[in-house]
Design a protein around this motif. Structure first.
Motif, mmCIF file in Angstrom:
data_model
loop_
_atom_site.group_PDB
_atom_site.id
_atom_site.type_symbol
_atom_site.label_atom_id
_atom_site.label_comp_id
_atom_site.label_asym_id
_atom_site.label_seq_id
_atom_site.Cartn_x
_atom_site.Cartn_y
_atom_site.Cartn_z
ATOM 1 N N PHE A 2 1.786 100.108 51.668
ATOM 2 C CA PHE A 2 1.422 100.477 53.037
ATOM 3 C C PHE A 2 2.658 100.645 53.919
ATOM 4 O O PHE A 2 2.727 101.552 54.755
ATOM 5 C CB PHE A 2 0.491 99.421 53.636
ATOM 6 C CG PHE A 2 -0.099 99.814 54.965
ATOM 7 C CD1 PHE A 2 -1.177 100.676 55.033
ATOM 8 C CD2 PHE A 2 0.435 99.326 56.157
ATOM 9 C CE1 PHE A 2 -1.728 101.047 56.255
ATOM 10 C CE2 PHE A 2 -0.107 99.694 57.382
ATOM 11 C CZ PHE A 2 -1.194 100.552 57.428
ATOM 12 N N LEU A 3 3.633 99.772 53.728
ATOM 13 C CA LEU A 3 4.805 99.781 54.606
ATOM 14 C C LEU A 3 5.886 100.775 54.177
ATOM 15 O O LEU A 3 6.589 101.339 55.023
ATOM 16 C CB LEU A 3 5.404 98.367 54.679
ATOM 17 C CG LEU A 3 4.538 97.308 55.358
ATOM 18 C CD1 LEU A 3 5.183 95.933 55.206
ATOM 19 C CD2 LEU A 3 4.323 97.633 56.839
ATOM 20 N N PHE A 4 5.997 101.002 52.878
ATOM 21 C CA PHE A 4 7.169 101.746 52.405
ATOM 22 C C PHE A 4 6.861 103.074 51.709
ATOM 23 O O PHE A 4 7.752 103.895 51.538
ATOM 24 C CB PHE A 4 7.989 100.861 51.457
ATOM 25 C CG PHE A 4 8.492 99.602 52.117
ATOM 26 C CD1 PHE A 4 9.475 99.669 53.103
ATOM 27 C CD2 PHE A 4 7.975 98.365 51.767
ATOM 28 C CE1 PHE A 4 9.937 98.514 53.715
ATOM 29 C CE2 PHE A 4 8.427 97.208 52.381
ATOM 30 C CZ PHE A 4 9.410 97.285 53.355
ATOM 31 N N LYS A 5 5.600 103.290 51.307
ATOM 32 C CA LYS A 5 5.280 104.574 50.697
ATOM 33 C C LYS A 5 5.162 105.641 51.778
ATOM 34 O O LYS A 5 4.351 105.529 52.692
ATOM 35 C CB LYS A 5 3.971 104.484 49.912
ATOM 36 C CG LYS A 5 3.643 105.780 49.177
ATOM 37 C CD LYS A 5 2.360 105.653 48.371
ATOM 38 C CE LYS A 5 2.026 106.956 47.666
ATOM 39 N NZ LYS A 5 0.771 106.861 46.869
ATOM 40 N N LYS A 6 5.974 106.674 51.687
ATOM 41 C CA LYS A 6 6.009 107.694 52.725
ATOM 42 C C LYS A 6 4.803 108.627 52.618
ATOM 43 O O LYS A 6 4.468 109.115 51.543
ATOM 44 C CB LYS A 6 7.300 108.518 52.629
ATOM 45 C CG LYS A 6 8.531 107.783 53.128
ATOM 46 C CD LYS A 6 9.711 108.736 53.269
ATOM 47 C CE LYS A 6 10.913 108.022 53.893
ATOM 48 N NZ LYS A 6 12.050 108.945 54.096
ATOM 49 N N ASN A 7 4.151 108.811 53.734
ATOM 50 C CA ASN A 7 3.070 109.797 53.836
ATOM 51 C C ASN A 7 2.982 110.224 55.294
ATOM 52 O O ASN A 7 2.378 109.541 56.121
ATOM 53 C CB ASN A 7 1.738 109.224 53.368
ATOM 54 C CG ASN A 7 0.610 110.252 53.476
ATOM 55 O OD1 ASN A 7 0.842 111.415 53.823
ATOM 56 N ND2 ASN A 7 -0.611 109.841 53.192
ATOM 57 N N GLU A 8 3.604 111.324 55.610
ATOM 58 C CA GLU A 8 3.653 111.789 56.994
ATOM 59 C C GLU A 8 2.285 112.201 57.515
ATOM 60 O O GLU A 8 2.099 112.344 58.725
ATOM 61 C CB GLU A 8 4.640 112.960 57.107
ATOM 62 C CG GLU A 8 6.086 112.560 56.827
ATOM 63 C CD GLU A 8 7.035 113.742 56.905
ATOM 64 O OE1 GLU A 8 6.544 114.879 57.099
ATOM 65 O OE2 GLU A 8 8.259 113.524 56.763
ATOM 66 N N LEU A 9 1.320 112.391 56.612
ATOM 67 C CA LEU A 9 0.001 112.838 57.029
ATOM 68 C C LEU A 9 -0.981 111.695 57.242
ATOM 69 O O LEU A 9 -2.170 111.906 57.436
ATOM 70 C CB LEU A 9 -0.560 113.826 55.999
ATOM 71 C CG LEU A 9 0.243 115.123 55.845
ATOM 72 C CD1 LEU A 9 -0.393 116.016 54.817
ATOM 73 C CD2 LEU A 9 0.355 115.839 57.186
ATOM 74 N N LYS A 10 -0.469 110.449 57.227
ATOM 75 C CA LYS A 10 -1.336 109.324 57.583
ATOM 76 C C LYS A 10 -1.711 109.377 59.060
ATOM 77 O O LYS A 10 -2.726 108.809 59.477
ATOM 78 C CB LYS A 10 -0.647 107.993 57.264
ATOM 79 C CG LYS A 10 -0.649 107.658 55.776
ATOM 80 C CD LYS A 10 0.270 106.509 55.440
ATOM 81 C CE LYS A 10 -0.185 105.198 55.995
ATOM 82 N NZ LYS A 10 0.624 104.064 55.492
ATOM 83 N N ALA A 53 -5.295 102.581 56.231
ATOM 84 C CA ALA A 53 -5.251 102.838 54.795
ATOM 85 C C ALA A 53 -4.159 103.858 54.511
ATOM 86 O O ALA A 53 -3.461 104.319 55.428
ATOM 87 C CB ALA A 53 -6.611 103.322 54.295
ATOM 88 N N ASN A 54 -4.030 104.255 53.252
ATOM 89 C CA ASN A 54 -2.919 105.114 52.840
ATOM 90 C C ASN A 54 -3.271 106.598 52.741
ATOM 91 O O ASN A 54 -2.399 107.418 52.505
ATOM 92 C CB ASN A 54 -2.394 104.647 51.481
ATOM 93 C CG ASN A 54 -1.837 103.235 51.534
ATOM 94 O OD1 ASN A 54 -0.987 102.921 52.362
ATOM 95 N ND2 ASN A 54 -2.323 102.372 50.658
ATOM 96 N N HIS A 55 -4.550 106.936 52.891
ATOM 97 C CA HIS A 55 -4.939 108.337 52.749
ATOM 98 C C HIS A 55 -4.532 109.159 53.975
ATOM 99 O O HIS A 55 -4.259 108.606 55.050
ATOM 100 C CB HIS A 55 -6.444 108.457 52.500
ATOM 101 C CG HIS A 55 -7.309 107.829 53.557
ATOM 102 N ND1 HIS A 55 -7.361 108.255 54.871
ATOM 103 C CD2 HIS A 55 -8.171 106.772 53.485
ATOM 104 C CE1 HIS A 55 -8.208 107.530 55.549
ATOM 105 N NE2 HIS A 55 -8.707 106.612 54.740
ATOM 106 N N ASN A 56 -4.495 110.486 53.810
ATOM 107 C CA ASN A 56 -4.246 111.368 54.945
ATOM 108 C C ASN A 56 -5.290 111.110 56.022
ATOM 109 O O ASN A 56 -6.465 110.836 55.721
ATOM 110 C CB ASN A 56 -4.312 112.833 54.522
ATOM 111 C CG ASN A 56 -3.201 113.226 53.565
ATOM 112 O OD1 ASN A 56 -2.327 112.411 53.249
ATOM 113 N ND2 ASN A 56 -3.228 114.450 53.090
#
Length: 364
Positions: free
Chosen positions: A69-77, A317-320
Motif C-alpha cells: 500500500f505504501l510503496f507500490k506505485k500506482n498513479e491511478l489510485k 485499496a490498491n486498485h485504480n
C-alpha cells in the motif's frame, strides 16, 4: 538506559492520550455490554461472522499489505483531476419525490414516502483519526452538514471511520430524530452526547417497526468493526427497508457469502439494492467484494436495480480509483439489471430506468 525508558514512557503516554480522544468513541459497558453478551453472534468477547472470516487472505501478512500500500506505485489510485459532481438542494426537495442522492463512498441520502433517510454519512475531508491523511478526492466534498435537512432515520452499518464520521455526526446531532445501528454502536453515540432514546440498537435478524408503514429488518454482513486496535466490540450489519411503496436493501461493507442468497429468499425481490463495490483486494478477499461478486450478490438478492457504492472518494485499496465502476458497468451488461452510476450529488428517482454516462472515464 534511563533515556530509553523516558522515551518509551513518553511514546506510551502520547499514544494513550491520542487514543482517548472523543473521536474514537467508546466501547460498550454496563447494561449495553450485558445485552451484547446474550447475542448468539457474540463469542469469546467479540462479535463473530456467520462463516470463518480471516481479516487477511491466507498467506498474507500485515507487513506485506502495508508494504504494498505504501510503496507500490500506482498513479491511478487517485484521479488526475477533480471528480465531476452536481449539487442538489436537499433542503427544498419536492416532498412527494422518492429519490436518492449519493455523496461518494458509502454515504447517501434517501427521500421516500415522506421520510428522509441518511446512510453512513461522511462529509468531512478525511476518513482517518489523523485529518491530514486519507483525504477525499478533489471535488468530492461539495456537501456539508449545513446542506442536510432534518433526518427521520440515520442508518449506520458499522463503526469504521469511513462509515461513522465523528465530525459529521456531531454537526448533524440536532437534525437526527432516530438512529438505527447494530449492537454496541450506540455506545459511541451516547459518548458523543446523543440521547439514548433516539438510538435503536439491534442484533442480526431482528425487526424494527417504525411509523407510517416503515419496517426495518436487520440482516448479517461479512465484515468486522472497530475504531482503534480493538476489533469487533460492535456489530456490523445490513438493513432491509420496507416502505409503503418500495423495498430497499441497505448494504454495509461485506465480503461475499451465502447470506445474500438467504436474504434474497426471505425478503426479495428488491426494488433497489445498495452494495459496496470498491476497496477490494486479493489480500483481504473475505471482507470486501470484487465487482463480479457484487453483481452475484445483487442476483442473489433478486434485485431489480443495483446502486454500487464504496468508491470514488477515498483511497483505501490498491486498485485504480475508477476500476470498481468501470468493471461493474461492464459486468452489468451481461444480465438484466438496472445499474445506478450517477454523479456525486445527482438526484435520481428510486424507480429510475435512466442510462448513466460513464463519467469516471476521464481518468485512465
Amino acid at each position: 538506559m534511563i533515556l530509553a525508558l523516558i522515551i518509551i514512557f513518553a511514546l506510551v503516554y502520547g499514544i494513550n492520550l491520542f487514543m482517548n480522544q472523543e473521536q474514537f468513541g467508546k466501547r460498550p459497558t454496563g447494561e449495553r455490554l450485558e445485552l451484547i453478551k446474550k447475542s448468539p453472534n457474540y463469542k469469546n468477547d467479540s462479535f463473530q461472522n456467520l462463516s470463518h472470516t480471516p481479516s487477511l487472505t491466507e498467506g498474507v501478512s500485515m507487513f506485506s499489505v502495508l508494504k504494498e500500500f505504501l510503496f507500490k506505485k500506482n498513479e491511478l489510485k487517485t484521479p488526475n483531476q477533480a471528480i465531476p459532481t452536481v449539487k442538489t438542494d436537499l433542503l427544498n426537495l419536492n416532498p412527494l419525490e422518492n429519490v436518492v442522492i449519493w455523496f461518494g463512498h458509502s454515504s447517501y441520502f434517501i427521500q421516500i414516502d415522506g421520510k428522509k433517510i441518511l446512510v453512513d454519512p461522511v462529509l468531512s475531508n478525511s476518513v482517518s483519526p489523523l485529518s491530514f491523511t486519507n483525504k477525499a478526492f478533489e471535488g468530492t466534498t461539495i456537501y456539508t452538514t449545513d446542506d442536510i435537512p432534518e433526518i427521520d432515520y440515520l442508518f449506520i452499518s458499522h463503526d469504521h471511520w469511513d462509515h461513522l464520521d465523528y465530525k459529521t455526526i456531531l454537526k448533524l446531532q440536532s437534525k437526527i430524530k432516530t438512529i438505527i445501528c447494530g449492537l454496541g454502536t450506540g455506545a459511541h453515540f451516547e459518548h458523543w452526547g446523543f440521547d439514548s432514546d433516539l438510538i435503536i440498537e439491534k442484533d442480526w435478524k431482528e425487526t424494527i417497526t417504525l411509523e407510517d408503514g416503515f419496517i426495518v429488518n436487520t440482516v448479517p454482513a461479512r465484515h468486522f468493526s472497530g475504531r482503534s486496535f480493538v476489533r469487533n466490540k460492535a456489530l456490523w450489519m445490513s438493513f432491509v427497508l420496507q416502505t409503503p411503496s418500495s423495498k430497499l436493501f441497505i448494504g454495509g461493507d461485506s465480503g461475499y457469502d451465502s447470506h445474500f442468497e438467504t436474504v434474497g429468499k426471505e425478503f426479495g425481490p428488491f426494488d433497489l439494492v445498495f452494495l459496496e463495490n470498491g476497496q477490494y483486494d486479493k489480500s483481504w478477499k473475505y471482507i470486501h467484494m470484487t465487482p463480479n461478486e457484487v453483481l452475484q450478490a445483487a442476483v442473489d438478492l433478486k434485485a431489480k436495480a443495483l446502486f454500487p457504492v464504496h468508491s470514488s472518494k477515498f483511497v483505501l485499496a490498491n486498485h485504480n480509483w475508477n476500476e470498481p465502476l468501470s468493471r461493474i458497468s461492464e459486468l452489468a451488461e451481461t444480465i438484466k439489471i438496472n445499474l445506478f452510476t450517477p454523479l456525486i450529488g445527482e438526484k435520481i428517482n428510486i424507480n429510475s430506468e435512466k442510462t448513466f454516462p460513464k463519467w469516471w472515464e476521464f481518468s485512465n
